[in-house]
Design a protein around this motif. Structure first.
Motif, PDB file in Angstrom:
ATOM      1  N   MET A 361      -3.954   4.424   2.131  1.00  0.00           N
ATOM      2  CA  MET A 361      -2.515   4.609   2.205  1.00  0.00           C
ATOM      3  C   MET A 361      -2.188   5.800   3.082  1.00  0.00           C
ATOM      4  N   VAL A 362      -0.970   5.793   3.617  1.00  0.00           N
ATOM      5  CA  VAL A 362      -0.511   6.879   4.475  1.00  0.00           C
ATOM      6  C   VAL A 362       1.007   6.962   4.339  1.00  0.00           C
ATOM      7  N   PHE A 363       1.531   8.169   4.428  1.00  0.00           N
ATOM      8  CA  PHE A 363       2.976   8.364   4.422  1.00  0.00           C
ATOM      9  C   PHE A 363       3.492   8.382   5.849  1.00  0.00           C
ATOM     10  N   TYR A 364       4.650   7.753   6.051  1.00  0.00           N
ATOM     11  CA  TYR A 364       5.213   7.700   7.393  1.00  0.00           C
ATOM     12  C   TYR A 364       6.199   8.843   7.586  1.00  0.00           C
ATOM     13  N   ASP A 365       5.852   9.793   8.480  1.00  0.00           N
ATOM     14  CA  ASP A 365       6.726  10.943   8.698  1.00  0.00           C
ATOM     15  C   ASP A 365       7.013  11.167  10.183  1.00  0.00           C
ATOM     16  N   GLU A 366       6.847  10.113  10.993  1.00  0.00           N
ATOM     17  CA  GLU A 366       7.229  10.180  12.404  1.00  0.00           C
ATOM     18  C   GLU A 366       8.605   9.531  12.588  1.00  0.00           C
ATOM     19  N   ASN A 367       9.088   9.493  13.842  1.00  0.00           N
ATOM     20  CA  ASN A 367      10.440   9.004  14.102  1.00  0.00           C
ATOM     21  C   ASN A 367      10.502   7.715  14.902  1.00  0.00           C
ATOM     22  N   ALA A 368       9.357   7.090  15.207  1.00  0.00           N
ATOM     23  CA  ALA A 368       9.379   5.877  16.018  1.00  0.00           C
ATOM     24  C   ALA A 368       9.939   4.695  15.239  1.00  0.00           C
ATOM     25  N   PHE A 369       9.612   4.592  13.935  1.00  0.00           N
ATOM     26  CA  PHE A 369      10.152   3.518  13.107  1.00  0.00           C
ATOM     27  C   PHE A 369      11.610   3.822  12.755  1.00  0.00           C
ATOM     28  N   PRO A 370      12.392   2.795  12.454  1.00  0.00           N
ATOM     29  CA  PRO A 370      13.755   3.056  11.972  1.00  0.00           C
ATOM     30  C   PRO A 370      13.751   4.015  10.781  1.00  0.00           C
ATOM     31  N   GLY A 371      14.826   4.748  10.623  1.00  0.00           N
ATOM     32  CA  GLY A 371      14.885   5.822   9.640  1.00  0.00           C
ATOM     33  C   GLY A 371      14.687   5.385   8.210  1.00  0.00           C
ATOM     34  N   ARG A 372      14.955   4.106   7.899  1.00  0.00           N
ATOM     35  CA  ARG A 372      14.779   3.653   6.522  1.00  0.00           C
ATOM     36  C   ARG A 372      13.319   3.702   6.081  1.00  0.00           C
ATOM     37  N   TYR A 373      12.393   3.786   7.034  1.00  0.00           N
ATOM     38  CA  TYR A 373      10.971   3.850   6.692  1.00  0.00           C
ATOM     39  C   TYR A 373      10.478   5.281   6.492  1.00  0.00           C
ATOM     40  N   HIS A 374      11.269   6.243   6.916  1.00  0.00           N
ATOM     41  CA  HIS A 374      10.785   7.621   6.914  1.00  0.00           C
ATOM     42  C   HIS A 374      10.534   8.108   5.484  1.00  0.00           C
ATOM     43  N   GLY A 375       9.346   8.645   5.268  1.00  0.00           N
ATOM     44  CA  GLY A 375       8.976   9.161   3.955  1.00  0.00           C
ATOM     45  C   GLY A 375       8.343   8.145   3.036  1.00  0.00           C
ATOM     46  N   ASP A 376       8.383   6.864   3.411  1.00  0.00           N
ATOM     47  CA  ASP A 376       7.752   5.835   2.585  1.00  0.00           C
ATOM     48  C   ASP A 376       6.239   5.828   2.812  1.00  0.00           C
ATOM     49  N   ALA A 377       5.529   5.162   1.913  1.00  0.00           N
ATOM     50  CA  ALA A 377       4.082   5.041   2.032  1.00  0.00           C
ATOM     51  C   ALA A 377       3.724   3.619   2.432  1.00  0.00           C
ATOM     52  N   PHE A 378       2.713   3.493   3.283  1.00  0.00           N
ATOM     53  CA  PHE A 378       2.145   2.198   3.629  1.00  0.00           C
ATOM     54  C   PHE A 378       0.733   2.137   3.063  1.00  0.00           C
ATOM     55  N   ALA A 379       0.371   0.986   2.513  1.00  0.00           N
ATOM     56  CA  ALA A 379      -0.948   0.843   1.902  1.00  0.00           C
ATOM     57  C   ALA A 379      -1.546  -0.508   2.277  1.00  0.00           C
ATOM     58  N   THR A 380      -2.868  -0.525   2.433  1.00  0.00           N
ATOM     59  CA  THR A 380      -3.580  -1.759   2.742  1.00  0.00           C
ATOM     60  C   THR A 380      -4.118  -2.385   1.464  1.00  0.00           C
ATOM     61  N   LEU A 381      -4.009  -3.712   1.383  1.00  0.00           N
ATOM     62  CA  LEU A 381      -4.559  -4.482   0.268  1.00  0.00           C
ATOM     63  C   LEU A 381      -5.605  -5.424   0.861  1.00  0.00           C
ATOM     64  N   ARG A 382      -6.872  -5.150   0.588  1.00  0.00           N
ATOM     65  CA  ARG A 382      -7.963  -5.911   1.210  1.00  0.00           C
ATOM     66  C   ARG A 382      -8.041  -7.338   0.678  1.00  0.00           C
ATOM     67  N   GLY A 383      -7.556  -7.562  -0.527  1.00  0.00           N
ATOM     68  CA  GLY A 383      -7.440  -8.917  -1.036  1.00  0.00           C
ATOM     69  C   GLY A 383      -8.407  -9.259  -2.138  1.00  0.00           C
ATOM     70  N   SER A 384      -7.985 -10.204  -2.977  1.00  0.00           N
ATOM     71  CA  SER A 384      -8.746 -10.571  -4.168  1.00  0.00           C
ATOM     72  C   SER A 384      -9.965 -11.418  -3.815  1.00  0.00           C
ATOM     73  N   TRP A 385     -10.958 -11.328  -4.672  1.00  0.00           N
ATOM     74  CA  TRP A 385     -12.140 -12.195  -4.595  1.00  0.00           C
ATOM     75  C   TRP A 385     -12.427 -12.829  -5.957  1.00  0.00           C
ATOM     76  N   ASN A 386     -11.603 -12.519  -6.935  1.00  0.00           N
ATOM     77  CA  ASN A 386     -11.871 -12.932  -8.313  1.00  0.00           C
ATOM     78  C   ASN A 386     -10.590 -13.377  -9.015  1.00  0.00           C
ATOM     79  N   ARG A 387      -9.785 -14.134  -8.312  1.00  0.00           N
ATOM     80  CA  ARG A 387      -8.517 -14.593  -8.870  1.00  0.00           C
ATOM     81  C   ARG A 387      -8.246 -15.988  -8.331  1.00  0.00           C
ATOM     82  N   GLU A 388      -7.925 -16.930  -9.216  1.00  0.00           N
ATOM     83  CA  GLU A 388      -7.735 -18.316  -8.789  1.00  0.00           C
ATOM     84  C   GLU A 388      -6.669 -18.429  -7.713  1.00  0.00           C
TER      85      GLU A 388
END
Length: 466
Positions: A361-388
């Motif tokens: 995960m990483v917090f977005y604190d730059e200005n290239a994205f629209p302002g509604r994204y500023h301060g939010d966190a982005f996280a990667t989900l690699r995905g399930s291997w044990n769920r139907e």
């Protein structure tokens, strides 16, 4: 149960679940999940879908931790990316491939000069992508160092003018002398923390404390739910916790399922937080200085248990494993063993659908994205291997208000799941570049993507916040 004291109100979170005004592709649908487990196929995930999973939404365990539970084994068939296919991102953003052919690229970190370091876990190498090449791909990686056992975490120390690059391999933490612009190590590895056990969870992440005097390393558990610990008397438990931390497990789990803190030279190592089955990603929130973890939770309790998570980490905090989960919910495998801990378990800040396999995960604190994204966190989900019904395989955005988590998260980058069987990407690493783009690594096909606003649709200036 012990809850996070600064969660926002339910009204605030519900407001954030309202339909977004961002334009959608014609094929998009609006799927809003205020309840935890309103399931839909992972191949139907679309940017903009929002989720709010609350502790009260959790179902009861479906069994007692039996690994033969029929929902347990469902690994995807990994395929090459279909010709011309790219991940889906919100309207107004574009995706480019900046590097291909890497061997399990995982953690990425941006150096102060803009170069991006990549832990290529499958080859035992750390690579460097020059800042300029990220803006004008393809980027040609340079080998910074090699010969490590599954390198993962990377940290620059001191953060602003680093003299060292720290790397957390599966079995040890090492550091290399470094000066700004170095793309190959200027000296041999110096071992800082040696002899880390490597059974089961081997992903060791690193973060530098805001005070600049300490570093953190995450060390996951040696088992799913610590079934091999001999009994201790109450007096023995008190003595153990005095040196290992509240709720710390023992035997093969000694100093596992923890975040540890240490001085830059490797001295005074101690457990900072306990009960974290696998904190596979760490970052420090710029606005608050809080340490955050991504959490991979336990298996065998059902398709919808136990939620993965993103959470702030407190010094001395206990997060439940192996005795409890998501607050004071007792794990059936340890029923009645530690009633003294039930009211002390910290509930994670953002609950993610179970078995999603949260990674970085990483917090977005730059200005290239629209302002509604500023301060939010982005996280990667690699995905399930044990769920139907498959889940994960995407990048999500955890929505903050004034630096505080709402508990709501939103699909941001999707499209890696083709159907019930086939998957062509597993997002793992994520980092913000100096020009404000997001880089996302896919460790299934060895690709690094760049996500940035389309120049024709966004002028690069911050917009108003929500």
């Amino acid at each position: 149960m012990r809850t996070s004291t600064s969660l926002l109100s339910s009204a605030t979170a519900l407001a954030l679940l309202a339909p977004m005004s961002v334009a959608r592709p014609a094929h998009s649908h609006q799927f809003i999940s205020a309840g935890a487990y309103a399931a839909h196929p992972a191949e139907d995930d679309e940017p903009g879908t929002r989720y709010w999973i609350r502790p009260d939404d959790l179902p009861a365990p479906v069994n007692d931790g039996d690994p033969e539970d029929p929902d347990f084994m469902n690994s995807p068939t990994l395929v090459d990316p279909p010709r011309g296919m790219k991940p889906k991102v919100p309207d107004g953003f574009a995706v480019r491939v900046v590097a291909r052919g890497l061997n399990q690229p995982r953690v990425m970190r941006t150096a102060p000069n803009g170069d991006v370091f990549v832990a290529e876990s499958g080859s035992g190498r750390v690579l460097v992508l020059a800042a300029k090449s990220l803006r004008h791909p393809p980027a040609t990686p340079v080998v910074f160092t090699e010969g490590l056992d599954r390198p993962f975490g990377i940290a620059f120390y001191p953060p602003d003018k680093p003299r060292y690059v720290y790397v957390a391999a599966a079995d040890q933490v090492v550091r290399f002398p470094y000066r700004a612009g170095d793309r190959t190590a200027r000296g041999p590895a110096e071992v800082i923390i040696a002899d880390i056990p490597t059974e089961r969870h081997w992903t060791r992440d690193l973060a530098v404390a805001p005070d600049g005097r300490h570093l953190f390393v995450s060390i996951g558990s040696a088992s799913n739910v610590a079934g091999a610990m001999p009994e201790k008397t109450p007096a023995e438990i008190r003595a153990w916790e005095a040196t290992h931390g509240r709720g710390a497990a023992w035997a093969e789990e000694e100093n596992r399922a923890v975040v540890r803190v240490f001085e830059p030279e490797g001295r005074n190592v101690r457990n900072y937080a306990t009960g974290l089955r696998n904190c596979s990603g760490m970052t420090v929130q710029p606005r608050t200085g809080s340490l955050w973890c991504t959490g991979n939770e336990r298996d065998h309790l059902g398709a919808d248990l136990v939620p993965d998570f993103l959470t702030r980490i407190r010094d001395g905090g206990f997060y439940g494993w192996p005795w409890y989960y998501t607050g004071g919910n007792e794990d059936p495998a340890h029923a009645g063993e530690r009633p003294d801990l039930q009211d002390e378990v910290i509930v994670p800040d953002v609950l993610i659908q179970a078995h999603s396999s949260t990674m970085q995960m990483v917090f977005y604190d730059e200005n290239a994205f629209p302002g509604r994204y500023h301060g939010d966190a982005f996280a990667t989900l690699r995905g399930s291997w044990n769920r139907e019904n498959r889940t994960g395989y995407k990048v999500v955005r955890a929505i903050m208000v004034n630096g505080r988590p709402t508990g709501v998260y939103e699909d941001f980058m999707t499209g890696f799941v083709l159907d019930e069987e086939r998957v062509w990407g597993r997002p793992t690493g994520i980092v913000v570049t100096h020009d404000g783009a997001l880089l996302v690594s896919d460790d299934a096909n060895g690709t690094i993507f760049r996500v940035a606003p389309e120049p024709s649709k966004h002028d690069g200036k911050a917009q108003g916040r929500r």
